[in-house]
Design an enzyme around this catalytic site. Structure first.
Site, PDB file in Angstrom:
ATOM      1  N   SER A 205       0.835  -1.187   0.000  1.00 56.35           N
ATOM      2  CA  SER A 205       0.000   0.000   0.000  1.00 56.35           C
ATOM      3  C   SER A 205       0.880   1.252   0.000  1.00 56.35           C
ATOM      4  CB  SER A 205      -0.961  -0.065   1.186  1.00 56.35           C
ATOM      5  OG  SER A 205      -1.986   0.878   1.062  1.00 56.35           O
TER       6      SER A 205
ATOM      7  N   HIS B 137      -7.489  -5.679  -0.903  1.00 62.15           N
ATOM      8  CA  HIS B 137      -6.349  -4.776  -0.935  1.00 62.15           C
ATOM      9  C   HIS B 137      -5.060  -5.580  -0.821  1.00 62.15           C
ATOM     10  CE1 HIS B 137      -4.181  -1.119  -0.606  1.00 62.15           C
ATOM     11  NE2 HIS B 137      -4.000  -1.123   0.692  1.00 62.15           N
TER      12      HIS B 137
ATOM     13  N   ASP C  36      -8.531  -4.378  -6.431  1.00 62.65           N
ATOM     14  CA  ASP C  36      -8.115  -3.606  -5.264  1.00 62.65           C
ATOM     15  C   ASP C  36      -8.895  -2.294  -5.177  1.00 62.65           C
ATOM     16  OD1 ASP C  36      -6.623  -2.043  -3.339  1.00 62.65           O
ATOM     17  OD2 ASP C  36      -4.928  -3.377  -3.682  1.00 62.65           O
TER      18      ASP C  36
END
Length: 521
Positions: free
Chosen positions: A234, A490, A460
């Site tokens: 991320s 995610h 995602d």
């Protein structure tokens, strides 16, 4: 209201969110170029590794990390780093580190593998041990290492509002419908930012991603590694990209998973997330009605989404009981729904939460919202909200005003009827921030760096798939190697997909770079 920039920033990796979320739900449901060698004194420091203490409130609280299944204890230490990298021999701050030593033979050990799980604002010191066993294969050749970046957890944490004030802050309306609500939103944002300046004035100018990247190069040296071996998830991909730009010759074996698009402005990032979360909601609805049993939250995929929209509209004027004494507002419900879309494993909670909310009980959706906002079941907040805003606003140069946001609402609503307003108004978070932002978007160009495996997930919601390709392009020719995972949620590695994990293991453990364009289903 929710922290205005949480979703745009790509919140903490889904694995980290699972810990907090499942704990909350369990009680509410029936079932650079130059290295940091410029400061030789700090580079030569010796870390004093000791048993880890229980996490601080800023790290999220809870118990000290349990040993790994093979009995290996987690060890913690504090590394000194310059407060101001422009004055590397000036004042220092302490950065909290955690490690689990390699399980394999010493002659097979490659070095340390440093993790950043995202946020920005997530505590690596609490996240790594929560899921350390998931990286057991990587530990056969690496010490697993993570840290609280500056401004986060135990590392000179940014402090803004107290727990009581945060409860009130998150109860406010983040999607104003009239002039009075807009004024309240602007006032609340100004008050939050003023509190950050009052309580954290010393550290706010020094929490940018470039500062954290310099910290990582100092960490590389202190850990005794010639190269930084890195696993970024991320926001951790943005941090890794900035590191590669600053220190291309120091990049070792690196993996970027759930990739932040480095070419986007904050506005473009917010709009991309509106599209990403809407896609994830579409996928949830399709999945629910495709099951052999009846979908309890709608007769068709469109009916599921229509009922969710009506629920949110009703909550705007009439909240329902949540977790006493707080009510489930439209804003809290939107945040709870967003949180549930970070992992397909959460979809069952979303279904239960919607069924419950339609009956007038907002407990589950509020628990999900609390997880997004860093609130534990004791009513204590980690500092992820404060750190997230501080880091984003130090990084992002654009400042948006209410009139501009209003002009963009039609575009955001077209991208997502559910999340559009929520993410459009989030652009106000840095408007009155006391520290200027660095750039429109990060520079991650890294000519000469070793190959970096860049993994994009087609489903995602928080870091839409297109960002992976743009990261590869921005890193430069011969650096980024793209792998596509056709999945949900995610990130990709923690999906346990064998194809993805084999590619990651092959590179990190054996130096085998997968073919560019590899697709895993």
């Amino acid at each position: 209201m929710p922290n205005p920039s949480r979703l745009r920033a790509a919140a903490l990796a889904s694995a980290a969110s699972v810990v907090m979320c499942t704990a909350l739900l369990s009680g509410c449901s029936d079932d650079s170029g130059s290295g940091s060698d410029e400061n030789d004194g700090l580079a030569a420091q010796k870390l004093d590794w000791k048993d880890c203490p229980a996490p601080s409130e800023a790290e999220g609280g809870g118990a000290a990390p349990s040993p790994l299944p093979d009995g290996t204890e987690w060890q913690c230490a504090t590394m000194k780093a310059p407060l101001d990298w422009d004055d590397p021999r000036g004042d220092t701050i302490g950065l909290a580190l955690i490690r689990a030593e390699s399980s394999g033979p010493a002659d097979r050990r490659i070095g340390s593998l440093v993790f950043n799980f995202g946020g920005p604002g997530g505590s690596g010191v609490t996240t790594l041990p929560a899921f350390g066993q998931d990286y057991a294969k990587l530990r056969t050749r690496y010490d697993l290492v993570s840290f609280d970046p500056r401004g986060v957890g135990r590392s000179a944490p940014v402090e803004c509002l107290n727990d009581k004030q945060l409860d009130a802050y998150f109860q406010q309306d983040a999607t104003p419908d009239d002039a009075a609500e807009r004024r309240e939103l602007v006032d609340s944002t100004e008050d939050f930012n003023a509190a950050c300046e009052k309580n954290s004035k010393r550290v706010l100018p020094h929490v940018a991603t470039t500062d954290a990247a310099r910290d990582m190069d100092l960490m590389r040296q202190v850990l005794g590694d010639d190269k930084l071996h890195y696993f970024g998830i991320s926001y951790g991909t943005e941090l890794g990209g900035v590191y590669a730009h600053l220190f291309p010759k120091h990049v070792g074996r690196a993996v970027f998973d759930a990739v932040v698009d480095p070419a986007q402005t904050p506005e473009q990032g917010s709009l991309g997330q509106a599209e990403g979360f809407q896609l994830a909601l579409d996928n949830f609805a399709d999945d629910c009605v495709s099951k052999t049993e009846e979908c309890p939250v709608g007769d068709s995929a469109q009916d599921v989404k229509d009922r969710i929209a009506r629920l949110l509209e009703d909550l705007d004027s009439k909240p329902i009981p949540g977790i006493f004494p707080r009510e489930l507002t439209q804003t809290a419900a939107t945040g709870g729904i967003a949180q549930s879309l970070y992992s397909k494993d959460f979809w069952e909670y979303l279904t239960e939460g919607l069924v419950q909310a339609y009956d007038g009980d907002g407990t589950i959706l509020m628990a999900l919202s609390d997880s997004l906002n860093g609130r534990n079941e004791n009513g204590e907040y980690s500092n992820i909200t404060a750190a997230n805003v501080a880091i984003n606003c130090a990084d992002d140069k654009p400042r948006y005003d209410p009139a501009y946001v209003e002009s963009k609402l039609p575009e955001f609503r077209k991208a997502s009827p559910v999340f559009g307003d929520y993410l459009a108004w989030s652009m106000l978070s840095c408007t009155d921030w006391p520290v200027p932002g660095a750039a429109d978007h990060p520079d991650v160009s890294a000519p000469g760096a070793a190959p970096i495996l860049v993994i994009g997930n087609t489903g995602d919601p928080a870091t839409p798939y297109q960002g992976a390709g743009r990261m590869v392009e921005a890193l430069g020719k011969g650096v980024g190697v793209e792998l596509t995972y056709k999945g949900q949620g995610h990130g990709a590695y923690d999906s346990k997909n064998k194809c993805v994990q084999d590619a990651v293991h092959g590179y990190l453990l054996d130096g085998e770079v997968p073919a560019a364009g590899t697709v895993c289903s």
